[in-house]
Scaffold this active site. Structure first.
Site, PDB file in Angstrom:
ATOM      1  N   ASP A 173       0.842  -1.196   0.000  1.00  0.00           N
ATOM      2  CA  ASP A 173       0.000   0.000   0.000  1.00  0.00           C
ATOM      3  C   ASP A 173       0.882   1.253   0.000  1.00  0.00           C
ATOM      4  O   ASP A 173       0.636   2.214  -0.731  1.00  0.00           O
ATOM      5  CB  ASP A 173      -0.904  -0.027   1.243  1.00  0.00           C
ATOM      6  CG  ASP A 173      -2.185   0.775   1.064  1.00  0.00           C
ATOM      7  OD1 ASP A 173      -2.555   1.070  -0.091  1.00  0.00           O
ATOM      8  OD2 ASP A 173      -2.825   1.085   2.082  1.00  0.00           O
ATOM      9  N   HIS A 256      -4.182   2.506  -7.395  1.00  0.00           N
ATOM     10  CA  HIS A 256      -5.364   2.138  -6.613  1.00  0.00           C
ATOM     11  C   HIS A 256      -6.573   1.817  -7.497  1.00  0.00           C
ATOM     12  O   HIS A 256      -7.416   1.011  -7.128  1.00  0.00           O
ATOM     13  CB  HIS A 256      -5.710   3.215  -5.581  1.00  0.00           C
ATOM     14  CG  HIS A 256      -5.031   2.986  -4.266  1.00  0.00           C
ATOM     15  ND1 HIS A 256      -3.707   3.280  -4.050  1.00  0.00           N
ATOM     16  CD2 HIS A 256      -5.482   2.429  -3.096  1.00  0.00           C
ATOM     17  CE1 HIS A 256      -3.372   2.940  -2.806  1.00  0.00           C
ATOM     18  NE2 HIS A 256      -4.429   2.423  -2.209  1.00  0.00           N
ATOM     19  N   HIS A 259      -6.068  -1.646  -8.530  1.00  0.00           N
ATOM     20  CA  HIS A 259      -6.493  -2.489  -7.400  1.00  0.00           C
ATOM     21  C   HIS A 259      -8.003  -2.716  -7.445  1.00  0.00           C
ATOM     22  O   HIS A 259      -8.488  -3.834  -7.307  1.00  0.00           O
ATOM     23  CB  HIS A 259      -6.103  -1.848  -6.075  1.00  0.00           C
ATOM     24  CG  HIS A 259      -6.875  -2.392  -4.905  1.00  0.00           C
ATOM     25  ND1 HIS A 259      -8.126  -1.896  -4.545  1.00  0.00           N
ATOM     26  CD2 HIS A 259      -6.621  -3.409  -4.072  1.00  0.00           C
ATOM     27  CE1 HIS A 259      -8.589  -2.594  -3.529  1.00  0.00           C
ATOM     28  NE2 HIS A 259      -7.697  -3.521  -3.214  1.00  0.00           N
ATOM     29  N   HIS A 273      -5.373  -6.031   0.320  1.00  0.00           N
ATOM     30  CA  HIS A 273      -5.411  -4.747  -0.393  1.00  0.00           C
ATOM     31  C   HIS A 273      -4.018  -4.345  -0.888  1.00  0.00           C
ATOM     32  O   HIS A 273      -3.823  -4.087  -2.073  1.00  0.00           O
ATOM     33  CB  HIS A 273      -5.988  -3.692   0.568  1.00  0.00           C
ATOM     34  CG  HIS A 273      -5.891  -2.290   0.069  1.00  0.00           C
ATOM     35  ND1 HIS A 273      -6.795  -1.752  -0.811  1.00  0.00           N
ATOM     36  CD2 HIS A 273      -4.981  -1.304   0.327  1.00  0.00           C
ATOM     37  CE1 HIS A 273      -6.465  -0.494  -1.075  1.00  0.00           C
ATOM     38  NE2 HIS A 273      -5.370  -0.202  -0.402  1.00  0.00           N
TER      39      HIS A 273
HETATM   40 ZN   LIG Z   1      -4.534   1.799  -0.151  1.00  0.00          ZN
END
Ligand SMILES: [Zn+2]
Length: 392
Positions: A173, A256, A259, A273
């Site tokens: 992340d 992101h 993602h 994540h």
């Molecule tokens: Zn994140």
């Protein structure tokens, strides 16, 4: 456009920091009664320390055992418990979902909130937003609050007892922060607070990346040995504070959004994540046409700590054309942060870049070998137990 920087009112981190929870709260004027929302493992690890620390500070409290999901019904249960106990502050202790729930309830009740993450698996703890799910665990909505937490207190002794894979996911992340921040700043994109980025936020995002490169591998060895070292301290700060401030005050971009696209493929649900975000970083760098030297640096880091390098590493070893198209469509949906890139991004460009990232990662592995194998598909129940919620 005005420049806006946001952050928690106070960030406190260190070995056995929980012993100072009462003192820190009192020094910020946060008075009891407090309602502590906590998961099972946080309760067993910390309840004795809470008793000593909060009573020494004269803060009375009651405990709400977290129900397992940051859902509307759980948020209502926390609000009801806060009402019954006349709580004047809410303390969340646990993984991302626990903290998200505590923030949501506190925001609804207009109460101050304290976040005590027990894992360093994402950059959510310092932020002013929550991800809300249905009771069945399906994404429902993002909630954005007026203000960031009043106190974020990170006990690295507790983090050191958490599963290494969660720390690595947090690095994934955090790996995105600098690249997404830089892209947003170069394109004069509004940050999460509707303002322009500040030099400070961008500098913190860059420090986040440098800290990963310098301390990531050492921190991983520390947590595998369950010890707190200076490298682990710096890395936890990068995952939690630097990444949190960087994304919120500078912005998100392709990584992101990729993602979010990847989550449409069921095999990726086994992965955290940050693991999917890390793959999104590779895709973003390829989309942006970044130089090979930078890609190699990122691949080397990812390999060293055990982040995904290929589609197979996130469960998509036999990705078919339909699923790839679905991922690319979702990644480029209206309102996605991929549109913060300084050029128009189409679904076709994304599906090409996803394939190209896989080829680059596979070639890197063939040439270098994949040194660490931290990733293995985890059970959903493990995630719930650790409360490692996806973050924004
Ligand atoms: Zn994140």
């Amino acid at each position: 456009m005005l420049s806006v920087f946001c952050s928690p009112s106070r960030y406190t981190q260190g070995k056995n920091a929980t012993a100072s929870l009462g003192h820190e709260m009192a020094s910020l004027g946060l008075e009891g009664p407090a309602l502590i929302v906590a998961g099972r493992s946080a309760i067993s690890l910390l309840s004795e320390t809470w008793r000593c620390s909060l009573s020494a500070a004269g803060i009375s409290y009651s405990l709400h055992r977290f129900g397992g999901e940051c859902s509307l019904s759980e948020i209502e249960r926390v609000k009801a418990a806060a009402g019954e106990n006349r709580a004047r502050v809410i303390v969340g202790a646990g993984g991302g979902k626990v903290l998200d729930t505590a923030r949501a309830a506190a925001a609804d009740l207009n109460l101050p909130v304290v976040n005590c993450p027990t894992v360093a698996s994402s950059d959510a703890p310092c932020s002013a937003l929550s991800v809300v799910y249905t009771d069945e665990g399906v994404f429902q909505e993002y909630r954005i609050y007026r203000k960031n937490p009043d106190l974020v207190l990170v006990d690295t002794q507790i983090i050191a007892q958490s599963p290494p894979r969660l720390l690595v996911a947090g690095m994934g992340d955090a790996l995105a922060t600098w690249f997404e921040a830089k892209t947003c700043v170069e394109g004069s994109i509004r940050n999460m607070r509707g303002g322009a980025s500040t030099q400070s936020a961008l500098a913190l995002a860059e420090l986040c990346y440098q800290t990963l490169l310098n301390d990531g591998a050492e921190a991983l060895r520390a947590i595998q040995t369950r010890v707190v070292t200076p490298a682990l301290e710096r890395l936890v700060e990068a995952n939690t504070l630097l990444s949190g401030l960087g994304f919120e005050s500078s912005g998100l971009a392709a990584a992101h959004a990729i993602h979010n696209g990847l989550t449409t493929a069921p095999p990726t649900h086994q992965f955290f994540h940050g693991e999917k975000v890390a793959y999104g970083v590779l895709v973003q760098l390829i989309l942006e046409g970044k130089p090979r030297s930078l890609l190699m640096q990122v691949l080397e880091f990812a390999s060293e700590v055990g982040l995904p390098l290929t589609l197979a590493d996130i469960g998509l070893g036999d990705l078919d054309r339909d699923m790839l198209n679905r991922i690319a469509e979702r990644s480029t949906a209206k309102g996605e942060t991929i549109h913060n890139e300084p050029f128009e991004v189409t679904a076709e460009m994304v599906s090409d870049a996803i394939r190209a990232a896989d080829a680059t990662g596979s070639a890197w592995k063939q040439n270098h070998g994949h040194r660490v194998a931290v990733i293995s598909p985890g059970k959903e129940s493990d995630k719930t137990m650790q409360g490692a919620a996806p973050s924004a």
